[in-house]
Design a protein around this motif. Structure first.
Motif, mmCIF file in Angstrom:
data_model
loop_
_atom_site.group_PDB
_atom_site.id
_atom_site.type_symbol
_atom_site.label_atom_id
_atom_site.label_comp_id
_atom_site.label_asym_id
_atom_site.label_seq_id
_atom_site.Cartn_x
_atom_site.Cartn_y
_atom_site.Cartn_z
ATOM 1 N N HIS A 1 0.799 -1.238 -0.121
ATOM 2 C CA HIS A 1 -0.062 -0.065 0.030
ATOM 3 C C HIS A 1 0.897 1.224 0.155
ATOM 4 O O HIS A 1 1.931 1.200 0.557
ATOM 5 C CB HIS A 1 -0.946 -0.104 1.185
ATOM 6 N N SER A 2 0.312 2.212 -0.766
ATOM 7 C CA SER A 2 1.236 3.364 -0.782
ATOM 8 C C SER A 2 0.240 4.703 -0.726
ATOM 9 O O SER A 2 -0.447 5.157 -1.606
ATOM 10 C CB SER A 2 1.810 3.469 -2.189
ATOM 11 N N ALA A 3 0.236 5.247 0.417
ATOM 12 C CA ALA A 3 -0.561 6.198 0.737
ATOM 13 C C ALA A 3 -0.293 7.667 0.078
ATOM 14 O O ALA A 3 0.919 7.594 -0.104
ATOM 15 C CB ALA A 3 -0.839 6.697 2.477
ATOM 16 N N PRO A 4 -1.109 8.532 -0.205
ATOM 17 C CA PRO A 4 -0.594 10.057 -0.750
ATOM 18 C C PRO A 4 0.209 10.671 0.361
ATOM 19 O O PRO A 4 0.265 10.316 1.566
ATOM 20 C CB PRO A 4 -2.139 10.658 -0.826
ATOM 21 N N MET A 5 0.981 11.375 -0.260
ATOM 22 C CA MET A 5 2.124 12.315 0.510
ATOM 23 C C MET A 5 1.640 13.587 0.438
ATOM 24 O O MET A 5 1.454 14.137 -0.343
ATOM 25 C CB MET A 5 3.419 12.080 -0.073
ATOM 26 N N ASP A 6 1.600 14.187 1.838
ATOM 27 C CA ASP A 6 1.189 15.607 1.981
ATOM 28 C C ASP A 6 2.578 16.276 2.157
ATOM 29 O O ASP A 6 3.670 15.655 2.074
ATOM 30 C CB ASP A 6 0.387 15.915 3.070
ATOM 31 N N ASP A 7 2.575 17.657 2.266
ATOM 32 C CA ASP A 7 3.879 18.412 2.424
ATOM 33 C C ASP A 7 4.549 18.013 3.755
ATOM 34 O O ASP A 7 5.681 18.219 3.712
ATOM 35 C CB ASP A 7 3.465 20.034 2.817
ATOM 36 N N TYR A 8 3.903 17.499 4.645
ATOM 37 C CA TYR A 8 4.668 16.863 5.860
ATOM 38 C C TYR A 8 5.461 15.780 5.608
ATOM 39 O O TYR A 8 6.678 15.503 6.126
ATOM 40 C CB TYR A 8 3.718 16.738 7.121
ATOM 41 N N ASP A 9 4.672 15.010 4.576
ATOM 42 C CA ASP A 9 5.455 13.722 4.436
ATOM 43 C C ASP A 9 6.721 13.860 3.506
ATOM 44 O O ASP A 9 7.562 13.222 3.417
ATOM 45 C CB ASP A 9 4.540 12.707 3.685
ATOM 46 N N LEU A 10 6.584 15.031 2.531
ATOM 47 C CA LEU A 10 7.741 15.264 1.749
ATOM 48 C C LEU A 10 8.850 15.919 2.490
ATOM 49 O O LEU A 10 10.269 15.403 2.046
ATOM 50 C CB LEU A 10 7.170 16.528 0.624
ATOM 51 N N LYS A 11 8.654 16.773 3.380
ATOM 52 C CA LYS A 11 9.619 17.041 4.530
ATOM 53 C C LYS A 11 10.066 15.930 5.358
ATOM 54 O O LYS A 11 11.553 15.913 5.390
ATOM 55 C CB LYS A 11 9.074 18.186 5.526
ATOM 56 N N ASN A 12 9.594 14.862 5.469
ATOM 57 C CA ASN A 12 9.824 13.839 6.461
ATOM 58 C C ASN A 12 10.991 13.116 5.718
ATOM 59 O O ASN A 12 11.790 12.381 6.216
ATOM 60 C CB ASN A 12 8.615 12.969 6.773
ATOM 61 N N TRP A 13 10.350 12.728 4.380
ATOM 62 C CA TRP A 13 11.397 11.788 3.579
ATOM 63 C C TRP A 13 12.745 12.475 3.593
ATOM 64 O O TRP A 13 13.872 11.693 3.678
ATOM 65 C CB TRP A 13 10.791 11.201 2.580
ATOM 66 N N ARG A 14 12.679 13.498 3.256
ATOM 67 C CA ARG A 14 14.122 14.336 3.135
ATOM 68 C C ARG A 14 14.881 14.360 4.216
ATOM 69 O O ARG A 14 16.191 14.141 4.225
ATOM 70 C CB ARG A 14 13.897 15.738 2.577
ATOM 71 N N ASN A 15 14.362 14.360 5.309
ATOM 72 C CA ASN A 15 14.894 14.635 6.546
ATOM 73 C C ASN A 15 15.520 12.933 6.807
ATOM 74 O O ASN A 15 16.686 12.816 7.322
ATOM 75 C CB ASN A 15 13.784 14.678 8.009
ATOM 76 N N ASN A 16 14.779 12.134 6.565
ATOM 77 C CA ASN A 16 15.212 10.687 6.623
ATOM 78 C C ASN A 16 16.380 10.515 5.860
ATOM 79 O O ASN A 16 17.382 9.653 6.416
ATOM 80 C CB ASN A 16 14.131 9.598 6.394
ATOM 81 N N TRP A 17 16.218 10.724 4.569
ATOM 82 C CA TRP A 17 17.371 10.457 3.712
ATOM 83 C C TRP A 17 18.509 11.149 4.068
ATOM 84 O O TRP A 17 19.703 10.763 4.183
ATOM 85 C CB TRP A 17 16.988 10.997 2.168
ATOM 86 N N ASN A 18 18.427 12.425 4.607
ATOM 87 C CA ASN A 18 19.657 13.188 5.157
ATOM 88 C C ASN A 18 20.324 12.460 6.245
ATOM 89 O O ASN A 18 21.631 12.569 6.315
ATOM 90 C CB ASN A 18 19.225 14.724 5.449
ATOM 91 N N LYS A 19 19.427 12.067 7.059
ATOM 92 C CA LYS A 19 20.035 11.421 8.229
ATOM 93 C C LYS A 19 20.877 10.071 7.824
ATOM 94 O O LYS A 19 22.109 9.869 8.194
ATOM 95 C CB LYS A 19 19.015 10.794 9.263
ATOM 96 N N VAL A 20 20.219 9.116 6.979
ATOM 97 C CA VAL A 20 21.143 8.297 6.469
ATOM 98 C C VAL A 20 22.398 8.522 5.692
ATOM 99 O O VAL A 20 23.127 7.766 5.959
ATOM 100 C CB VAL A 20 20.140 7.255 5.763
ATOM 101 N N VAL A 21 22.335 9.347 4.890
ATOM 102 C CA VAL A 21 23.553 9.668 3.857
ATOM 103 C C VAL A 21 24.662 10.262 5.024
ATOM 104 O O VAL A 21 25.897 9.873 4.488
ATOM 105 C CB VAL A 21 23.236 10.579 2.907
ATOM 106 N N ILE A 22 24.193 10.921 6.100
ATOM 107 C CA ILE A 22 25.209 11.685 6.820
ATOM 108 C C ILE A 22 25.612 10.673 8.132
ATOM 109 O O ILE A 22 26.821 10.712 8.416
ATOM 110 C CB ILE A 22 24.796 12.977 7.352
#
Length: 521
Positions: free
Chosen positions: A358-379
């Motif tokens: 399942h893939s729920a729609p993404m709102d602005d909060y979700d968009l910010k969230n995935w960027r934060n997650n990726w930034n954490k993982v790459v750093i």
């Protein structure tokens, strides 16, 4: 709503579907000599960078890009890459192919020469686009290497999921499904830099003259972050801070294209300061937030092959999503061709999982969230217990807990794929990578940082690997192509470039005005 297990069981009724996946690889690599960036032009013996189907350049003249045709056979895909590497090395003289994502030593930004494609209007536009990138983001970003993985599901896959449909309905269903995949990729695709990130360190020349917020440590002339996985995907590289404020939605093809169109048409005060054309000197294609849509540095892109002069977004709007381009793979330093069979097998599993759950729609909060997650993982992705926040309830779990959740689904898919192919390759990959979840130093970034410390820096380990791989390239014997085929493509590419240059009738100014007419509509 059909759940993951039901969809997987549905697909698994026809196991042949799993053997029909289409894949292609684009591998980037710098030319270098004696540990330093090569400043020579693209070798004539490799053909026209504008027209050769297998060998071109990316943003800079020294950044080669190798492209495979679409294939359903992983072994053939890898052997094609091996053949292209072999042929290329025979044309390089004393120059070699850099085996890392982050660049070798660079004396100064002046050594980073813009890629040249000839004198046709289309060729000059490609070079000008790159000049704009250099003016906007600096030249060093133009010599980072990566691996792009192109992937699509077969029509038989869609037949099972959606049944019989007319052409337009099938287009819409596929696009909707691919955007479901893209949303899940952003939610969980940080697994790719976690496992396969290969840029925890960089040569100090890469950040010369630039301020950085990162608390780097030193290994000789190299800088590193102790728990980083992919500095290439950090603000220093392609996921750069200038674009982090963009709000490009992924809930539908229409939303994606509309948001992208807005960004392309939005003027930028900062880029306007660069100027577009000063006298007779063009500096960039335009001063909008994006010059063209390719400037959007995304970890994954929906794609459709353009026809009859379509722009990429026009092709998507007219014909829907045909395939996706995974762009978050670093060059694998433990492979002479930058990618391994294991990585492709994992991507098969992960992309299948991402489209079936399942893939729920993404709102602005979700968009910010995935960027934060990726930034954490790459750093700091190799920090055990790193917390990531995902999902409609914004649940916070450790990277290890999220990874094990995903692997529960991957293993179920692996069992069916192994049944389809025979053997246990897919389950073996799951088994191997699952041990890396709780032991981050087993990941490629963990192994590479250890090797970098052993050899005393990025330059030293890059040259050591480069020497080893050069010998391997030269000793290689053709498996899929032949020397005659490679030379024929070189000759064909020069013929095509010359033909394009002879048939241009517009001035460059007229060509650009025609190309960008849509911006003033």
């Amino acid at each position: 709503m059909i759940n993951f297990s039901a969809r997987l069981n549905l697909i698994s009724r026809n196991l042949e579907v799993f053997t029909q996946y289409s894949r292609g690889v684009e591998r980037e690599t710098l030319r270098y000599k004696d540990g330093k960036l090569a400043v020579t032009p693209h070798p004539q013996g490799l053909g026209s960078a504008h027209s050769n189907e297998w060998i071109t350049t990316d943003f800079s003249e020294s950044l080669l890009e190798f492209i495979t045709p679409v294939s359903n056979d992983i072994s053939m895909l890898l052997s094609q890459l091996e053949d292209v590497h072999h042929f290329t090395q025979t044309k390089l003289g004393e120059e070699k192919l850099w085996p890392l994502s982050m660049p070798c030593d660079v004396n100064s930004e002046d050594d980073i020469n813009l890629a040249q494609y000839g004198s046709s209007n289309a060729a000059k536009m490609k070079t000008l686009y790159r000049k704009g990138l250099k003016c906007r983001y600096g030249g060093f970003m133009q010599i980072i290497s990566g691996v792009h993985f192109n992937f699509s599901f077969p029509e038989s896959f869609w037949d099972v999921l959606f049944g019989e449909q007319d052409y337009k309905s099938r287009q819409d269903s596929k696009s909707q499904a691919y955007f479901s995949l893209i949303r899940n990729y952003y939610r969980f695709g940080w697994l790719i830099p976690y496992f396969f990130g290969a840029s925890p360190a960089l040569c100090s020349s890469f950040i010369q003259g630039r301020d950085t917020k990162f608390p780097f440590k030193n290994i000789g002339q190299s800088l590193y972050l102790p728990q980083a996985t992919s500095l290439r995907l950090s603000d220093l590289g392609y996921i750069n801070s200038v674009q982090s404020a963009f709000k490009i939605g992924f809930n539908s093809l229409e939303q994606y294209l509309d948001d992208l169109d807005k960004v392309i048409k939005t003027p930028s005060k900062d880029f306007a300061k660069i100027g577009v054309k000063i006298g007779n000197d063009y500096r960039q294609l335009n001063s909008n937030v994006l010059q063209i849509e390719n400037e959007l540095y995304a970890a994954i892109r929906p794609k459709c092959a353009p026809k009859n002069g379509e722009k990429p977004s026009e092709a998507l709007r007219n014909n829907g999503v045909e395939y996706i381009e995974v762009r978050s793979l670093d060059v694998n330093p433990y492979s002479p061709i930058g990618i391994t069979e294991e990585q492709i097998l994992f991507l098969d599993l992960f992309l299948t999982w991402a489209i079936l759950i399942h893939s729920a729609p993404m709102d602005d909060y979700d968009l910010k969230n995935w960027r934060n997650n990726w930034n954490k993982v790459v750093i700091e992705g190799r920090k055990v217990g790193l917390k990531l926040q995902i999902g409609c309830h914004h649940e916070r779990l450790t990277l290890q807990e999220w990874a094990k959740y995903v692997f529960g689904g991957l293993l179920l898919i692996a069992e069916h794929m192994d049944d389809a192919y025979g053997g246990s390759k897919y389950r073996d990959v799951c088994g191997k990578l699952s041990t890396w979840i709780d032991e981050p130093e087993l990941t490629i970034s963990g192994q590479l940082l250890k090797l970098t410390k052993k050899y005393g820096g990025v330059g030293e380990v890059g040259c050591w690997l480069g020497d080893k791989y050069t010998a391997k390239y030269l000793a290689h014997e053709y498996k899929t192509y032949s020397e005659q085929q490679m030379e024929s493509e070189v000759a064909r590419s020069w013929y095509i470039q010359a033909k394009r240059e002879q048939t241009d009738t517009q001035s460059f100014d007229e060509y650009l005005n025609s190309y960008f007419a849509y911006l003033v509509k």
